[in-house]
Design a protein around this motif. Structure first.
Motif, PDB file in Angstrom:
ATOM      1  N   ILE A  28      48.429  40.301  49.192  1.00  0.00           N
ATOM      2  CA  ILE A  28      46.727  41.208  48.727  1.00  0.00           C
ATOM      3  C   ILE A  28      46.196  40.252  48.761  1.00  0.00           C
ATOM      4  N   ALA A  29      46.618  38.851  47.727  1.00  0.00           N
ATOM      5  CA  ALA A  29      44.882  37.758  47.564  1.00  0.00           C
ATOM      6  C   ALA A  29      45.168  37.083  49.059  1.00  0.00           C
ATOM      7  N   ARG A  30      45.883  37.536  49.618  1.00  0.00           N
ATOM      8  CA  ARG A  30      46.176  36.239  51.130  1.00  0.00           C
ATOM      9  C   ARG A  30      44.955  37.054  51.683  1.00  0.00           C
ATOM     10  N   HIS A  31      44.967  38.566  51.453  1.00  0.00           N
ATOM     11  CA  HIS A  31      44.054  39.494  52.727  1.00  0.00           C
ATOM     12  C   HIS A  31      42.683  39.546  52.076  1.00  0.00           C
ATOM     13  N   TYR A  32      42.498  39.469  51.167  1.00  0.00           N
ATOM     14  CA  TYR A  32      41.330  39.725  50.398  1.00  0.00           C
ATOM     15  C   TYR A  32      40.286  38.953  49.993  1.00  0.00           C
ATOM     16  N   ALA A  33      40.489  37.170  49.985  1.00  0.00           N
ATOM     17  CA  ALA A  33      40.074  36.200  49.744  1.00  0.00           C
ATOM     18  C   ALA A  33      40.174  34.946  50.823  1.00  0.00           C
ATOM     19  N   ALA A  34      39.464  34.099  51.302  1.00  0.00           N
ATOM     20  CA  ALA A  34      39.063  33.119  51.491  1.00  0.00           C
ATOM     21  C   ALA A  34      40.085  31.776  50.827  1.00  0.00           C
ATOM     22  N   PRO A  35      40.968  31.059  51.584  1.00  0.00           N
ATOM     23  CA  PRO A  35      42.176  29.729  51.142  1.00  0.00           C
ATOM     24  C   PRO A  35      41.874  29.301  50.030  1.00  0.00           C
ATOM     25  N   GLN A  36      39.808  29.253  50.229  1.00  0.00           N
ATOM     26  CA  GLN A  36      39.969  27.721  48.722  1.00  0.00           C
ATOM     27  C   GLN A  36      39.996  29.278  47.510  1.00  0.00           C
ATOM     28  N   GLU A  37      39.565  30.669  47.552  1.00  0.00           N
ATOM     29  CA  GLU A  37      39.690  31.322  46.491  1.00  0.00           C
ATOM     30  C   GLU A  37      41.420  32.539  46.172  1.00  0.00           C
ATOM     31  N   ARG A  38      41.794  31.694  46.851  1.00  0.00           N
ATOM     32  CA  ARG A  38      43.702  32.878  46.342  1.00  0.00           C
ATOM     33  C   ARG A  38      43.574  33.399  45.171  1.00  0.00           C
ATOM     34  N   ASP A  39      43.700  31.780  44.755  1.00  0.00           N
ATOM     35  CA  ASP A  39      44.144  31.502  42.734  1.00  0.00           C
ATOM     36  C   ASP A  39      43.367  32.094  42.277  1.00  0.00           C
ATOM     37  N   ASP A  40      41.841  32.133  42.913  1.00  0.00           N
ATOM     38  CA  ASP A  40      40.975  32.327  41.309  1.00  0.00           C
ATOM     39  C   ASP A  40      41.354  34.006  42.065  1.00  0.00           C
ATOM     40  N   LEU A  41      41.752  35.041  42.548  1.00  0.00           N
ATOM     41  CA  LEU A  41      41.734  36.043  42.579  1.00  0.00           C
ATOM     42  C   LEU A  41      43.301  36.326  41.927  1.00  0.00           C
ATOM     43  N   LEU A  42      44.221  35.912  42.419  1.00  0.00           N
ATOM     44  CA  LEU A  42      45.473  36.015  41.972  1.00  0.00           C
ATOM     45  C   LEU A  42      45.155  35.887  39.754  1.00  0.00           C
ATOM     46  N   GLN A  43      44.557  34.636  39.723  1.00  0.00           N
ATOM     47  CA  GLN A  43      44.607  34.517  38.873  1.00  0.00           C
ATOM     48  C   GLN A  43      43.740  35.944  37.977  1.00  0.00           C
ATOM     49  N   GLU A  44      42.433  36.666  38.225  1.00  0.00           N
ATOM     50  CA  GLU A  44      41.935  37.913  38.122  1.00  0.00           C
ATOM     51  C   GLU A  44      42.433  38.507  38.135  1.00  0.00           C
ATOM     52  N   ILE A  45      43.875  39.049  39.454  1.00  0.00           N
ATOM     53  CA  ILE A  45      44.069  40.215  39.355  1.00  0.00           C
ATOM     54  C   ILE A  45      45.366  40.044  38.117  1.00  0.00           C
ATOM     55  N   LEU A  46      45.594  39.016  38.021  1.00  0.00           N
ATOM     56  CA  LEU A  46      46.858  38.466  36.834  1.00  0.00           C
ATOM     57  C   LEU A  46      45.801  39.269  35.763  1.00  0.00           C
ATOM     58  N   LEU A  47      44.974  39.233  35.245  1.00  0.00           N
ATOM     59  CA  LEU A  47      44.177  39.179  34.460  1.00  0.00           C
ATOM     60  C   LEU A  47      44.186  40.223  34.253  1.00  0.00           C
ATOM     61  N   GLN A  48      43.419  41.173  35.239  1.00  0.00           N
ATOM     62  CA  GLN A  48      42.656  42.421  34.916  1.00  0.00           C
ATOM     63  C   GLN A  48      44.796  43.414  34.978  1.00  0.00           C
ATOM     64  N   LEU A  49      45.778  42.956  35.052  1.00  0.00           N
ATOM     65  CA  LEU A  49      46.647  44.078  34.957  1.00  0.00           C
ATOM     66  C   LEU A  49      47.155  43.697  33.337  1.00  0.00           C
ATOM     67  N   TRP A  50      46.907  43.235  32.635  1.00  0.00           N
ATOM     68  CA  TRP A  50      46.767  42.139  31.652  1.00  0.00           C
ATOM     69  C   TRP A  50      46.053  43.050  30.314  1.00  0.00           C
ATOM     70  N   ARG A  51      43.989  42.793  30.519  1.00  0.00           N
ATOM     71  CA  ARG A  51      44.436  43.998  29.670  1.00  0.00           C
ATOM     72  C   ARG A  51      44.511  45.016  30.418  1.00  0.00           C
ATOM     73  N   SER A  52      45.177  45.434  31.491  1.00  0.00           N
ATOM     74  CA  SER A  52      44.899  47.083  31.632  1.00  0.00           C
ATOM     75  C   SER A  52      46.442  47.784  30.709  1.00  0.00           C
ATOM     76  N   ARG A  53      47.055  46.761  30.949  1.00  0.00           N
ATOM     77  CA  ARG A  53      48.544  47.647  30.584  1.00  0.00           C
ATOM     78  C   ARG A  53      48.427  48.702  29.430  1.00  0.00           C
ATOM     79  N   ASP A  54      47.559  48.119  27.872  1.00  0.00           N
ATOM     80  CA  ASP A  54      48.064  49.432  27.247  1.00  0.00           C
ATOM     81  C   ASP A  54      47.050  50.971  27.856  1.00  0.00           C
ATOM     82  N   GLY A  55      46.318  50.899  28.785  1.00  0.00           N
ATOM     83  CA  GLY A  55      46.331  52.494  29.010  1.00  0.00           C
ATOM     84  C   GLY A  55      46.980  53.024  30.391  1.00  0.00           C
TER      85      GLY A  55
END
Lengths: 163, 196
Positions: A28-55
Motif C-alpha cells: 500500500i505504501a509503495r502505491h500511495y507514496a513517492a519512494p522517498q516518502e514510503r517510510d514516512d507513510l508506513l510509519q504514519e500507518i503504524l501510528l494510526q493503527l496503534w492509536r486506533s486499536r482501542d476503537g
C-alpha cells in the motif's frame, strides 16, 4: 491477512498483527507514496493503527480494520504538501521484471489510476473478497463488482496496448 | 490472462520494509506526539497566564488614576487575552472527529468536513484574533501616549501586520483547505457514481 475477534491492545500482540500484514502494508505504501516518502507513510500507518486499536468494536474482521486504517491514512498522506521536486507517482522498482511482464504492467497501471480506483484494485489483488472490499471502502458489493470488472477490462486493454 | 495467477504473483512480491525498527518505536512515538499536543495547549495557556496578570495590573493602575480611555482599551485587551486560548480550544473541539478506521467513504466525508471547518476557522481569524488585537493595542497606545509620531507609527506597524496575517490566513483557507475539500468532494462523488 489474519482475521481476529478483537484488536490486541498490548505491544507484543499488536506487533504480531502488524507482522502478519507487513507485506500488504508495504505494498500500500509503495502505491500511495513517492519512494522517498514510503517510510514516512508506513510509519504514519503504524501510528494510526496503534492509536486506533482501542476503537475497534469487533464487528469487522481485523484485516478489514487494518486495510481501512492503512488506506485512509494513505489517502490523507497524498494530500500533504510536498516539495515540487518530489513526484508522488513513480515507475515500479522491480529489477527482476522484464519488459512486457504482466506484473510490471499491472504496477504501472495501478499507479496511473486515481487513488480510489487504485484502492479497489489493490484490495482485490491482496485477495479480499468483494464483500470485504465493500466493507473497507464503504461501498456496496455490487458497486465494487462493477468497478472491478471495469478495472480489469481497462487493465487488459492497457496490457494489449503495451505488447 | 489469468487474473488469479497475477494476484498470486502480486501477493508474493515483497517490497522492502523497515517495519521491525518502526514497530519497536511505535509506542514512544505515539507518546511523543501526544506530548507535543499537550505542550502546544500548555504554551497557549501559559502565554495567557503570563500576560493576564501584567495587563490586569496595568488596567487596575489606569483605573486608580482615572485614565478611563486607556483603561477601557486595556480592559478590552485583558478580555481578549483570556478569550484567545478558550477560543482556540473551542475551535479544536468543533473539528469533526476523523477516526482512521472508518470505512473510506465515511472517512473522506469526515476529512472534507474537517477541511471546511479549518477553512472557516482561518477565514474568521481576523474577527476574533487580529481585529481585537489591532484595535486594542492601537487604542491603548494612542489613548495612553497621544498622537505622537512614534505611537502612530507603532499602531500602523501593528495594524499592517494584522492585516497581512489576515490576508495570509484567508489565502491559506482558500488555496489549501477549500481546494482540498473540493478535491475530496470530487472523489466522494466519483464513489457515488457506481452505486446501483
Amino acid at each position: 491477512m489474519v482475521a481476529m475477534a478483537a484488536i490486541p491492545v498490548d505491544q507484543q500482540a499488536f506487533t504480531a498483527l502488524v507482522r502478519d500484514n507487513e507485506r500488504a502494508l508495504a505494498r500500500i505504501a509503495r502505491h500511495y507514496a513517492a519512494p522517498q516518502e514510503r517510510d514516512d507513510l508506513l510509519q504514519e500507518i503504524l501510528l494510526q493503527l496503534w492509536r486506533s486499536r482501542d476503537g475497534y468494536d469487533g464487528r469487522a474482521l481485523a484485516s478489514t480494520w487494518v486495510y481501512r486504517v492503512a488506506l485512509n491514512t494513505a489517502l490523507s498522506h497524498r494530500r500533504k504538501p510536498r516539495p515540487a521536486h518530489a513526484p508522488l507517482e513513480s515507475a515500479p522498482e522491480r529489477s527482476d521484471a522484464h519488459a512486457g511482464d504482466a506484473l510490471l504492467a499491472l504496477e504501472a497501471f495501478l499507479d496511473g489510476l486515481d487513488p480510489l480506483q487504485r484502492a479497489v484494485l489493490l484490495l482485490d489483488l491482496e485477495g479480499l473478497g468483494r464483500e470485504q472490499v465493500a466493507e473497507v471502502l464503504g461501498l456496496s458489493p455490487n458497486a465494487v463488482a462493477i468497478r472491478l470488472t471495469r478495472l480489469r477490462q481497462a487493465f487488459e486493454a492497457h496490457l494489449v496496448e503495451d505488447t | 490472462m489469468d487474473w488469479n495467477e497475477l494476484r498470486n504473483r502480486w501477493r508474493a512480491s515483497e517490497p522492502p520494509s523497515p517495519m521491525a525498527a518502526m514497530l519497536a518505536r511505535i509506542g514512544s512515538r505515539s507518546d511523543r506526539l501526544r506530548g507535543a499536543v499537550l505542550r502546544r495547549d500548555f504554551i497557549e495557556t501559559a502565554v495567557a497566564v503570563v500576560m493576564f496578570p501584567a495587563f490586569a495590573w496595568i488596567t487596575w493602575k489606569l483605573a486608580t488614576h482615572s485614565a478611563w480611555l486607556p483603561f477601557a482599551f486595556s480592559a478590552f485587551l485583558l478580555a481578549w487575552i483570556a478569550y484567545v486560548p478558550l477560543r482556540l480550544r473551542a475551535a479544536r473541539r468543533a473539528l469533526p472527529v476523523m477516526r482512521a478506521d472508518l470505512p473510506t467513504r465515511d472517512y473522506l466525508a469526515a476529512e472534507r468536513d474537517a477541511m471546511r471547518v479549518q477553512a472557516e476557522m482561518l477565514e474568521a481569524v481576523w474577527r476574533w484574533y487580529l481585529a481585537p488585537c489591532a484595535i486594542g493595542v492601537s487604542g491603548f497606545m494612542l489613548s495612553a501616549r497621544g498622537f505622537t509620531l512614534k505611537s502612530v507609527a507603532y499602531c500602523a506597524v501593528v495594524t499592517g501586520f494584522c492585516v497581512l496575517l489576515g490576508y495570509a490566513n484567508r489565502a491559506a483557507a482558500r488555496m489549501q483547505f477549500r481546494a482540498l475539500a473540493d478535491d475530496i468532494d470530487t472523489q466522494l462523488r466519483s464513489l457515488e457514481e457506481d452505486r446501483p
